[in-house]
Scaffold this motif. Structure first.
Motif, short mmCIF file in Angstrom:
data_model
loop_
_atom_site.label_atom_id
_atom_site.label_comp_id
_atom_site.label_asym_id
_atom_site.label_seq_id
_atom_site.Cartn_x
_atom_site.Cartn_y
_atom_site.Cartn_z
N TYR A 106 8.45 -1.89 -14.34
CA TYR A 106 7.11 -2.52 -14.76
C TYR A 106 6.12 -2.08 -13.71
O TYR A 106 5.17 -1.40 -14.01
CB TYR A 106 7.07 -3.72 -14.95
CG TYR A 106 5.56 -4.21 -15.35
CD1 TYR A 106 5.22 -4.20 -16.63
CD2 TYR A 106 4.83 -4.87 -14.32
CE1 TYR A 106 3.87 -4.56 -17.02
CE2 TYR A 106 3.44 -5.27 -14.76
CZ TYR A 106 3.14 -4.92 -16.06
OH TYR A 106 1.97 -5.57 -16.39
N TYR A 107 6.59 -2.28 -12.39
CA TYR A 107 5.74 -2.02 -11.47
C TYR A 107 5.33 -0.56 -10.88
O TYR A 107 4.39 -0.05 -10.58
CB TYR A 107 6.06 -2.66 -9.98
CG TYR A 107 6.02 -4.21 -10.03
CD1 TYR A 107 4.49 -4.77 -10.64
CD2 TYR A 107 6.75 -5.08 -9.61
CE1 TYR A 107 4.65 -6.26 -10.73
CE2 TYR A 107 6.58 -6.50 -9.68
CZ TYR A 107 5.69 -6.99 -10.15
OH TYR A 107 5.38 -8.47 -10.30
N ARG A 108 6.54 0.20 -10.88
CA ARG A 108 6.42 1.56 -10.56
C ARG A 108 7.15 2.59 -11.59
O ARG A 108 7.14 4.06 -11.05
CB ARG A 108 7.22 1.94 -9.17
CG ARG A 108 6.36 1.00 -7.96
CD ARG A 108 4.66 1.63 -7.59
NE ARG A 108 4.34 1.02 -6.92
CZ ARG A 108 3.62 0.09 -6.83
NH1 ARG A 108 3.35 -0.25 -8.24
NH2 ARG A 108 2.71 -0.51 -5.88
N ALA A 161 0.78 -1.35 0.03
CA ALA A 161 -0.03 0.13 0.00
C ALA A 161 0.85 1.12 -0.02
O ALA A 161 0.38 2.13 -0.69
CB ALA A 161 -1.00 -0.07 1.07
N THR A 162 1.91 1.29 0.67
CA THR A 162 2.86 2.48 0.75
C THR A 162 4.04 2.28 0.05
O THR A 162 4.57 3.36 -0.55
CB THR A 162 3.30 2.81 2.32
OG1 THR A 162 3.86 1.65 2.79
CG2 THR A 162 2.12 3.21 3.02
N CYS A 163 4.41 1.37 -0.28
CA CYS A 163 5.55 0.93 -1.34
C CYS A 163 5.50 -0.43 -1.86
O CYS A 163 4.56 -1.30 -1.51
CB CYS A 163 7.00 1.06 -0.73
SG CYS A 163 7.13 0.18 0.71
N VAL A 186 -1.42 -2.09 -12.06
CA VAL A 186 -2.63 -2.67 -11.17
C VAL A 186 -2.22 -2.00 -9.96
O VAL A 186 -1.22 -2.05 -9.27
CB VAL A 186 -2.53 -4.17 -11.02
CG1 VAL A 186 -3.57 -4.73 -9.92
CG2 VAL A 186 -2.76 -4.85 -12.19
N SER A 187 -3.19 -0.80 -9.50
CA SER A 187 -3.00 -0.17 -8.37
C SER A 187 -2.99 -0.96 -7.00
O SER A 187 -3.98 -1.79 -6.71
CB SER A 187 -4.08 0.80 -8.24
OG SER A 187 -4.11 1.60 -7.07
N PRO A 188 -1.95 -1.00 -6.07
CA PRO A 188 -2.00 -1.68 -5.05
C PRO A 188 -2.82 -0.84 -4.01
O PRO A 188 -2.97 -1.38 -2.60
CB PRO A 188 -0.79 -1.67 -4.55
CG PRO A 188 -0.11 -0.39 -4.94
CD PRO A 188 -0.97 -0.07 -6.38
N THR A 189 -3.45 0.32 -4.17
CA THR A 189 -4.14 1.21 -3.21
C THR A 189 -5.80 1.40 -3.50
O THR A 189 -6.42 1.23 -2.55
CB THR A 189 -3.44 2.50 -3.03
OG1 THR A 189 -3.45 3.01 -4.01
CG2 THR A 189 -2.28 2.27 -2.40
N ALA A 190 -6.11 1.80 -4.71
CA ALA A 190 -7.13 1.96 -5.10
C ALA A 190 -8.11 0.76 -5.82
O ALA A 190 -7.42 0.05 -6.63
CB ALA A 190 -7.54 3.17 -5.97
N GLY A 211 -6.54 -2.75 -6.08
CA GLY A 211 -6.56 -2.36 -4.70
C GLY A 211 -5.79 -3.23 -3.59
O GLY A 211 -5.26 -4.15 -3.89
N THR A 212 -5.94 -2.75 -2.61
CA THR A 212 -5.33 -3.35 -1.38
C THR A 212 -5.96 -4.74 -0.80
O THR A 212 -7.01 -4.67 -0.44
CB THR A 212 -5.08 -2.56 -0.17
OG1 THR A 212 -4.41 -3.35 0.98
CG2 THR A 212 -6.22 -1.59 0.35
#
Length: 374
Positions: free
Chosen positions: A228-230, A145-147, A242-246, A271-272
């Motif tokens: 690729y991820y960030r 979620a944060t990294c 793919v968002s890990p937060t929303a 999402g998370t």
């Protein structure tokens, strides 16, 4: 030649030669002692993963428990790379294969971790740990979620495994005990490849090539997956494909049945996994985006269990206190009943829109029944 002869020769050698010899010996001793912390912690990390499931948190291996590992695997599907999402999905649909895979992977982590901590057949254990790291990065690397904490841990483990593969296990290792008890093992090429007490049985030039190839693999794999991820390598930082937060819901196969029901497929694909999705409103909209029919949170929370046909037996769509509720990776066909007073003609051709508790909306066109709707 006796040991006294060696001492005599050494005494007669030029001072510079003795200095170089002593420096090499000291460097080897330093390297051997320096490798211990890498080997011990790399081993402990994988020992910890296996021991948690077998000893300290056995519920992770219990299919009837909340923390059953299948739920964790399902959260990884939306962002898994190189076809791993299809592998996970197949396993989730085949319980015997899934359970066997979880047990075998956990047991392998336990054994490999123990081998590394003890320094037993260090190189083969290090190679196995590199394989674990690659699989974990492909499956879970996008999460955090944060990294991208899952990627960070696995990428470091990959580099640590590569270091042990090339450099061996260092001092205070069982590999050294095996060699001391049977010095003939020094001439056994297989032993030198799988253990970590002697240099690899290759020429200096070949060893350098091997080391550079391993370096290239580690750097390219780590940096390319991070990019690729960030991004943040050749492109600006981004939250990932793919968002890990929303949370995000993909809607498909929305149809209006002859019995006055709206049926659609929903997949929670971003999402998370730390918090569930809450859908608080569903609505059918006309061409002007005006609401034709809507279901508020109370109506959604009262849907019967028969309204949900989940794709998987683990993370699911269902009802909650605030409407619809879903855990990460859930996918299901959902059925809503259009009020009898609502004319079918006014509904046909509408757009289905879901709204979550954070105000995000997800929509798809409402079509005629088709073969894809099950």
């Amino acid at each position: 030649m006796t040991s006294s002869s060696f001492r005599t020769i050494d005494h007669m050698s030029p001072p510079a030669s003795r200095t170089v010899s002593g420096t090499v010996e000291t460097a080897g001793r330093i390297a051997g002692l320096s490798m211990i912390s890498v080997r011990a912690i790399q081993g402990f990390i994988y020992w910890g993963g296996g021991s948690r499931r077998f000893i300290y948190a056995p519920s992770k291996l219990d299919p009837n428990a909340t923390h059953w590992m299948a739920n964790k695997f399902q959260t990884a599907m939306p962002g898994a790379l190189l076809g791993m999402s299809h592998v996970i999905s197949y396993m989730l649909h085949h319980f015997v294969l899934l359970y066997a895979g979880v047990i075998l992977f956990s047991a392998a982590e336990l054994v490999v971790g123990l081998m590394l901590m003890m320094g037993l057949y260090t190189r083969v254990a290090a190679l196995a740990s590199m394989g674990f790291s690659v699989v974990l990065m492909l499956m879970f690397g996008w999460q955090g979620a944060t990294c991208i904490d899952e990627w960070t841990m696995a990428s470091c483990n990959l580099a640590m495994g590569a270091t042990l593969l090339l450099g061996g296990g260092g001092a205070y290792a069982l590999d050294n005990v095996l060699l001391r008890r049977n010095p003939k093992l020094a001439d056994n090429r297989l032993f030198r490849w799988v253990s970590g007490c002697l240099p690899l049985p290759v020429a200096d030039g070949q060893w350098r090539t091997l080391a550079l190839l391993v370096l290239a693999f580690v750097v390219v794999f780590d940096v390319s997956t991070y990019s690729y991820y960030r991004g943040s390598v050749l492109t600006p930082f981004h939250s990932g494909p793919v968002s890990p937060t929303a949370h995000h819901v993909t809607l498909a196969d929305a149809t209006l049945g002859a019995d006055g029901t709206v049926r659609f497929h929903a997949t929670l694909d971003a999402g998370t996994p730390e918090a569930p999705l809450h859908i608080v409103r569903a609505a059918l909209l006309d061409a002007n985006k005006s609401s034709i029919v809507q279901w508020d949170a109370e109506a959604l929370s009262k849907l019967p269990k028969t309204a949900f046909a989940n794709d998987y037996a683990y993370n699911k769509f269902g009802t909650g206190p605030f409407g619809l509720r879903a855990a990460m990776g859930a996918a299901a066909y959902i059925t809503l009943t259009v009020p009898a007073a609502q004319a079918a003609d006014t509904v046909r051709g509408a757009t289905l829109m879901l709204t979550d508790v954070d105000g995000r909306t997800f929509s798809t066109a409402l079509g005629a029944p088709n073969a894809l709707a099950r």
